[in-house]
Design a protein around this motif. Structure first.
Motif, PDB file in Angstrom:
ATOM      1  N   VAL A  22       0.843  -1.196   0.000  1.00 36.99           N
ATOM      2  CA  VAL A  22       0.000   0.000   0.000  1.00 36.99           C
ATOM      3  C   VAL A  22       0.877   1.244   0.000  1.00 36.99           C
ATOM      4  N   SER A  23       0.353   2.295  -0.604  1.00 39.71           N
ATOM      5  CA  SER A  23       1.048   3.580  -0.604  1.00 39.71           C
ATOM      6  C   SER A  23       0.753   4.296   0.704  1.00 39.71           C
ATOM      7  N   ALA A  24       1.776   4.847   1.308  1.00 36.69           N
ATOM      8  CA  ALA A  24       1.610   5.534   2.589  1.00 36.69           C
ATOM      9  C   ALA A  24       2.441   6.801   2.595  1.00 36.69           C
ATOM     10  N   THR A  25       1.964   7.772   3.365  1.00 32.79           N
ATOM     11  CA  THR A  25       2.707   9.012   3.579  1.00 32.79           C
ATOM     12  C   THR A  25       3.151   9.066   5.032  1.00 32.79           C
ATOM     13  N   VAL A  26       4.426   9.315   5.217  1.00 34.62           N
ATOM     14  CA  VAL A  26       5.006   9.457   6.554  1.00 34.62           C
ATOM     15  C   VAL A  26       5.314  10.928   6.778  1.00 34.62           C
ATOM     16  N   THR A  27       4.857  11.455   7.896  1.00 33.34           N
ATOM     17  CA  THR A  27       5.168  12.831   8.285  1.00 33.34           C
ATOM     18  C   THR A  27       5.829  12.803   9.650  1.00 33.34           C
ATOM     19  N   ILE A  28       7.057  13.301   9.722  1.00 30.71           N
ATOM     20  CA  ILE A  28       7.727  13.376  11.024  1.00 30.71           C
ATOM     21  C   ILE A  28       7.615  14.804  11.534  1.00 30.71           C
ATOM     22  N   LYS A  29       7.327  14.915  12.839  1.00 38.41           N
ATOM     23  CA  LYS A  29       7.055  16.221  13.441  1.00 38.41           C
ATOM     24  C   LYS A  29       7.873  16.390  14.720  1.00 38.41           C
ATOM     25  N   ASP A  96      -0.147   7.249   7.461  1.00 33.55           N
ATOM     26  CA  ASP A  96      -1.561   7.110   7.116  1.00 33.55           C
ATOM     27  C   ASP A  96      -1.923   5.724   6.600  1.00 33.55           C
ATOM     28  N   ASP A  97      -1.099   4.738   6.917  1.00 34.31           N
ATOM     29  CA  ASP A  97      -1.439   3.342   6.655  1.00 34.31           C
ATOM     30  C   ASP A  97      -0.603   2.480   7.590  1.00 34.31           C
ATOM     31  N   GLU A  98      -0.586   1.169   7.367  1.00 34.78           N
ATOM     32  CA  GLU A  98      -0.003   0.275   8.362  1.00 34.78           C
ATOM     33  C   GLU A  98       1.468  -0.046   8.150  1.00 34.78           C
ATOM     34  N   GLU A  99       2.119   0.580   7.160  1.00 35.71           N
ATOM     35  CA  GLU A  99       3.523   0.245   6.934  1.00 35.71           C
ATOM     36  C   GLU A  99       4.323   1.468   6.519  1.00 35.71           C
ATOM     37  N   ILE A 100       5.547   1.553   7.052  1.00 34.63           N
ATOM     38  CA  ILE A 100       6.484   2.605   6.663  1.00 34.63           C
ATOM     39  C   ILE A 100       7.023   2.276   5.275  1.00 34.63           C
ATOM     40  N   PRO A 101       7.015   3.217   4.330  1.00 34.77           N
ATOM     41  CA  PRO A 101       7.491   2.930   2.969  1.00 34.77           C
ATOM     42  C   PRO A 101       8.935   2.427   2.948  1.00 34.77           C
ATOM     43  N   LEU A 102       9.190   1.475   2.039  1.00 42.65           N
ATOM     44  CA  LEU A 102      10.523   0.894   1.918  1.00 42.65           C
ATOM     45  C   LEU A 102      11.488   1.829   1.201  1.00 42.65           C
ATOM     46  N   MET A 103      10.986   2.649   0.298  1.00 46.19           N
ATOM     47  CA  MET A 103      11.788   3.558  -0.526  1.00 46.19           C
ATOM     48  C   MET A 103      12.832   2.754  -1.312  1.00 46.19           C
ATOM     49  N   ASP A 104      14.129   3.091  -1.216  1.00 44.95           N
ATOM     50  CA  ASP A 104      15.129   2.348  -2.000  1.00 44.95           C
ATOM     51  C   ASP A 104      15.712   1.164  -1.235  1.00 44.95           C
ATOM     52  N   GLY A 105      15.143   0.853  -0.065  1.00 47.00           N
ATOM     53  CA  GLY A 105      15.618  -0.282   0.715  1.00 47.00           C
ATOM     54  C   GLY A 105      16.698   0.060   1.720  1.00 47.00           C
ATOM     55  N   SER A 106      17.038   1.345   1.832  1.00 40.70           N
ATOM     56  CA  SER A 106      18.059   1.773   2.791  1.00 40.70           C
ATOM     57  C   SER A 106      17.452   2.775   3.766  1.00 40.70           C
ATOM     58  N   ALA A 107      18.274   3.247   4.697  1.00 40.55           N
ATOM     59  CA  ALA A 107      17.828   4.272   5.643  1.00 40.55           C
ATOM     60  C   ALA A 107      18.071   5.683   5.123  1.00 40.55           C
ATOM     61  N   MET A 108      18.772   5.818   3.996  1.00 40.62           N
ATOM     62  CA  MET A 108      19.163   7.142   3.526  1.00 40.62           C
ATOM     63  C   MET A 108      17.987   8.073   3.215  1.00 40.62           C
ATOM     64  N   PRO A 109      16.881   7.603   2.604  1.00 42.44           N
ATOM     65  CA  PRO A 109      15.761   8.537   2.391  1.00 42.44           C
ATOM     66  C   PRO A 109      15.265   9.174   3.686  1.00 42.44           C
ATOM     67  N   TYR A 110      15.317   8.444   4.785  1.00 45.37           N
ATOM     68  CA  TYR A 110      14.870   8.996   6.064  1.00 45.37           C
ATOM     69  C   TYR A 110      15.936   9.896   6.685  1.00 45.37           C
ATOM     70  N   VAL A 111      17.204   9.586   6.448  1.00 48.77           N
ATOM     71  CA  VAL A 111      18.276  10.490   6.870  1.00 48.77           C
ATOM     72  C   VAL A 111      18.120  11.833   6.160  1.00 48.77           C
TER      73      VAL A 111
END
Length: 463
Positions: A22-29, A96-111
């Motif tokens: 599923v597509s999900a949006t993550v917002t960090i605050k 806004d859904d039950e899973e954090i997006p995988l993105m490219d499979g690394s932690a760098m998108p979140y960094v």
């Protein structure tokens, strides 16, 4: 003094979850001091908040999922790893859904997302989880952990796969200074045979051939390639990898797969709720074993705290001694504390080596440990007994120091030679707020070699 951190402003990214598809949006605050990392499911009628904590881990089948009251958030390990690597203590993670997006499979998108938001220092001091003695643990599937006391977080990790493109790999993260450049972009990996079976079973619905390093462990024929196109709904190319990976994917590091295991471990261990100060050595680990080991660490810390609160004796290693006493080589005369009962008693040892500098002149032909240094060893042991106060961070910073006022009833009853192990036993005689009186005895084996009583005053350190 290390202070807590949060982010400066809300930021978001969207992507697809590996397991649910599923597509999900993550917002960090931003979040206030001492609130920790908290995930919030915003897609429900009433938002559900789930603290990022190992007690809330509910599923480890293919990643790390946390949950509360039947509500789950899957695949938290990469974003938790990014929080740990960038020293973020407090954040709200809306999803806004039950899973954090995988993105490219690394932690760098979140960094990159956290850096885009900006990192803000807060007023509260960071609290660390510290290991006071080595922990050696062997888990299922030949997984091994060694957890050792350290003044910062450090990991050495090994993997061993029976595949020519992988083989045995190892890597070391010296400190979090290396995290962003050397570890965060390492991608997750999987075997082709494994993901085919999972997809056929209706799992990893968001798995694609470009969000993981896919190890080719089965023969690729034209029919097999057509089957994979249909199975994954993949419109891109699927080619045999001459380097052992589908589509000849180029690794970001020569040991990228091993480094990704470190990324996962960091994220899983950050579910302890506070940054860990320890040197971790491990082999063949995964999410389930990471969480099992983290739970063992929490239980170890809980038992140590109970011992201290109940007045039971505990042991101290060399690192704890250095943090309690100002003395350093060549005048630090305590090598290890065997047991300590705060402001009641202590037993410590000094290994008397032939390389001790005082033996050069005392005496060249018949080396004997000076009696005055035995008295000093008793004084240092008494200082630790009075100053060390359990699991608190930075135990003596801004706290007390000790000044000795008198030595009474000193007696020397035997010689101490190179190779002896000097055992120092100290007991509190009087403890009146800022003034203490204690008796010390030094032994070699069962033989008493010296003893004395001492009077000392505890004083506040200068700021």
């Amino acid at each position: 003094m290390a202070l807590q951190h949060t982010i400066a402003a809300p930021v978001s990214l969207s992507g697809t979850g590996l397991h649910t598809g599923v597509s999900a949006t993550v917002t960090i605050k931003p979040a206030p001091e001492n609130s920790g990392i908290r995930f919030v499911r915003t897609d429900l009628g009433t938002p559900v908040e789930i603290p990022a904590d190992i007690d809330n881990v509910v599923d480890l089948s293919r990643g790390t999922a946390i949950g509360k009251d039947g509500v789950k958030v899957h695949s938290v390990e990469h974003i938790m790893s990014a929080f740990a690597g960038l020293a973020i203590d407090n954040c709200i993670v809306d999803v806004d859904d039950e899973e954090i997006p995988l993105m490219d499979g690394s932690a760098m998108p979140y960094v990159e997302l956290i850096r885009k938001a900006g990192i803000v220092e807060q007023a509260a001091q960071r609290e660390f989880i510290k290991i006071d003695e080595p922990m050696m643990t062997f888990l299922k599937n030949d997984v091994a952990f060694g957890i050792f006391p350290s003044d910062h977080f450090r990991v050495t990790l090994m993997i061993d796969y029976k595949h020519p493109s992988l083989g045995t790999q190892h890597t070391t993260l010296i400190s979090f200074d290396d995290y962003v450049n050397d570890f965060a972009s390492a991608r997750t990996f999987c075997f082709l045979s494994e993901i085919e079976k999972l997809r056929e079973s209706g799992l990893i619905k968001g798995g694609r051939l470009d969000n993981a390093v896919v190890v080719q462990d089965v023969e690729l024929t034209e029919d097999h390639i057509d089957y994979m196109h249909n199975l994954f709904g993949w419109k891109g190319s699927i080619e045999k990898g001459d380097n052992g990976f589908i589509n000849n994917v180029q690794l970001r590091y020569y040991n990228e797969l091993c480094r990704h295991k470190v990324v996962d471990l960091i994220g899983d261990f950050y579910l302890l709720g506070k940054p860990l100060m320890a040197f971790i050595q491990t082999a063949k680990t995964g999410h389930a074993s990471n969480i099992e080991m983290a739970r063992k660490i929490r239980e170890h810390i809980r038992k140590s705290k109970e011992k201290h609160e109940n007045g039971e004796a505990i042991a101290l290693n060399h690192e704890a001694i250095l943090k309690t006493l100002p003395h350093r080589y060549p005048f630090l005369l305590i090598d290890r504390v065997l047991k300590i009962d705060h402001r009641k008693s202590i037993t410590a040892i000094k290994n008397v080596s032939f390389n001790e500098p005082f033996f050069n002149g005392h005496f060249p032909e018949t080396p004997v440990m000076p009696g005055v240094l035995q008295i000093e060893a008793m004084a240092q042991a008494g200082g630790i007994m009075a100053l060390y106060d359990g699991q608190k961070d930075d135990k003596t910073k801004g706290g007390s120091s000790i000044a000795f006022l008198a030595i009474d009833n000193a007696r020397f009853r035997g010689a101490v030679f190179p190779g002896d192990v000097l055992r120092i036993e100290v007991e509190m005689l009087k403890d009146r707020r800022n003034t203490i009186r204690f008796a010390g005895k030094c032994y070699v084996g069962n033989k008493l070699v010296s003893e004395a009583e001492m009077l000392a005053m505890l004083t506040k350190k200068e700021p």
